[in-house]
Every structure is written in structure tokens, then in C-alpha cells.
Design an enzyme around this catalytic site. Structure first.
Site, mmCIF file in Angstrom:
data_model
loop_
_atom_site.group_PDB
_atom_site.id
_atom_site.type_symbol
_atom_site.label_atom_id
_atom_site.label_comp_id
_atom_site.label_asym_id
_atom_site.label_seq_id
_atom_site.Cartn_x
_atom_site.Cartn_y
_atom_site.Cartn_z
ATOM 1 N N VAL A 1 -32.023 31.313 -20.061
ATOM 2 C CA VAL A 1 -32.285 31.169 -21.297
ATOM 3 C C VAL A 1 -33.614 31.374 -21.842
ATOM 4 O O VAL A 1 -34.439 30.577 -20.863
ATOM 5 C CB VAL A 1 -31.834 29.833 -21.766
ATOM 6 C CG1 VAL A 1 -32.207 29.332 -23.280
ATOM 7 C CG2 VAL A 1 -30.130 29.599 -21.794
ATOM 8 N N CYS A 2 -34.163 32.277 -22.707
ATOM 9 C CA CYS A 2 -35.456 31.979 -23.168
ATOM 10 C C CYS A 2 -35.792 31.116 -24.275
ATOM 11 O O CYS A 2 -35.373 31.615 -25.318
ATOM 12 C CB CYS A 2 -35.870 33.565 -23.200
ATOM 13 S SG CYS A 2 -37.860 33.576 -23.596
ATOM 14 N N LEU A 3 -36.241 29.892 -24.206
ATOM 15 C CA LEU A 3 -36.360 28.812 -25.159
ATOM 16 C C LEU A 3 -37.720 28.433 -24.750
ATOM 17 O O LEU A 3 -37.896 27.619 -23.878
ATOM 18 C CB LEU A 3 -35.192 27.995 -25.101
ATOM 19 C CG LEU A 3 -34.915 27.103 -26.213
ATOM 20 C CD1 LEU A 3 -34.911 28.050 -27.711
ATOM 21 C CD2 LEU A 3 -33.769 26.252 -25.930
#
Length: 185
Positions: free
Chosen positions: A84-86
Site C-alpha cells: 500500500v502506498c499511503l
């Protein structure tokens, strides 16, 4: 503030006591899977994902590692690894956050408000910017195909259900490998 291990225990217990199904790995509380439902009024509504969580020793001072185990079509989720890119998890994590924040706020916001300008899945980001209708259709196809309740019960299935695993093909299982490296003379 209490010690990191007490805080970790407390956060995992809060998650287990909530509406989330939590499945521990190796009987510990540093690695576990969480059943996550797509947020209401989103393209992901009705989808169910198994999300892998790994807590570092320095948690809550260091962020958890989060990844989707079954496939999801989203600009900010790597299709192969589920990473996840968060920002709030990767760069701006704070000990003020806890695991419930991840599942009740951060992941739902990620699914509700994808950011195609900072993609992990270039195909999803490109499609979202070029053809929103086709993007939405593909998200729904992925939900129908990979985000069903039965996909989170066991291990997620590969794309082709017709193929058999190498283990099934050879007729062996891990339990057949009890003694390794010993051969009869």
C-alpha cells in the site's frame, strides 16, 4: 506512555474486540491478517479483503507494514505484492495512531480517494485518468473476481482456478518432508 510491547498488545486487542476478524500468524501478535470490507458508497463496497499486518518491534513509534493478500485494482496498491502506498502509514506515521485508525480511517480513505498521481499500480492510475468509466468497471470486476468472502477464508487463489499447484501435482505436502537430507545407503 507505556512500553511499546504493552501498547502493541493493547492495540491488537482493541482490533480483535472490534468488528474485525483477526487471524494471528505463528501464535504471535506481531503478524496477523485482518478481514477488511470495502467502504460503503465506494467502488469497493461489497468487497472483502484479507489484509496482512506486520508490526515492527518499535511499534507504535514505527508504522505497521500493511498489504492486501487478495487482488485489488487501485492506483495506490501494488497489484502483485499488495503493498500500500499511503503517506500516513509510510511517511507521516505517529504513535498517536493505532491499528483501528488503519482499518477504520486510513484504508477506507485510500479506497474512497485514490491518488493516481502517486501510483504503485501504473495501469490503474493511467486508466483512472484516461477513462474513468473503464477504470470503475475494472475495479468492480476485480471485486467480483477476487474480493469475495470465500477468497479471505483460506489463502487467496491464483488467477486461474484450473491450474493446480506444484504441491498438488507432485502429490506431496509439507508434512511429507519431515526428514530432510537423509538418504538410505
Amino acid at each position: 506512555m507505556s512500553s511499546p510491547s504493552k501498547r502493541r498488545d493493547m492495540d491488537v486487542m482493541k482490533l480483535m474486540m472490534s468488528d474485525y476478524t483477526v487471524e494471528t500468524i505463528n501464535d504471535g501478535i506481531t503478524e496477523f491478517n485482518v478481514e477488511f470490507h470495502g467502504p460503503k458508497e465506494s467502488l469497493y463496497e461489497g468487497g472483502v479483503w484479507k489484509v496482512r499486518v506486520e508490526l515492527p518491534d518499535a511499534y507504535p513509534y514505527k508504522s505497521p507494514s500493511i498489504g492486501f493478500l487478495n487482488k485489488i485494482f487501485h492506483p495506490n496498491v501494488d497489484e502483485l505484492s499488495g503493498s500500500v502506498c499511503l503517506d500516513v502509514i509510510n511517511q507521516s506515521w505517529s504513535p498517536m495512531f493505532d491499528l483501528l485508525n488503519v482499518f477504520e480511517v486510513f484504508l477506507p480513505q485510500l479506497l474512497l480517494y485514490p491518488n493516481p498521481s502517486d501510483p504503485l499500480n501504473g495501469d490503474a492510475a493511467s486508466l483512472m485518468m484516461k477513462d474513468k468509466n473503464q477504470y470503475e468497471q475494472k475495479v468492480k470486476e476485480y471485486c467480483d473476481r477476487y474480493a469475495k468472502k470465500e477468497n479471505v477464508v483460506g489463502t487467496p487463489k491464483d488467477e486461474s482456478d484450473d491450474e493446480i499447484s506444484e504441491e498438488e501435482y507432485s502429490g506431496r505436502s509439507d508434512s511429507d518432508d519431515e526428514v530432510v537430507g537423509h538418504a538410505d545407503p
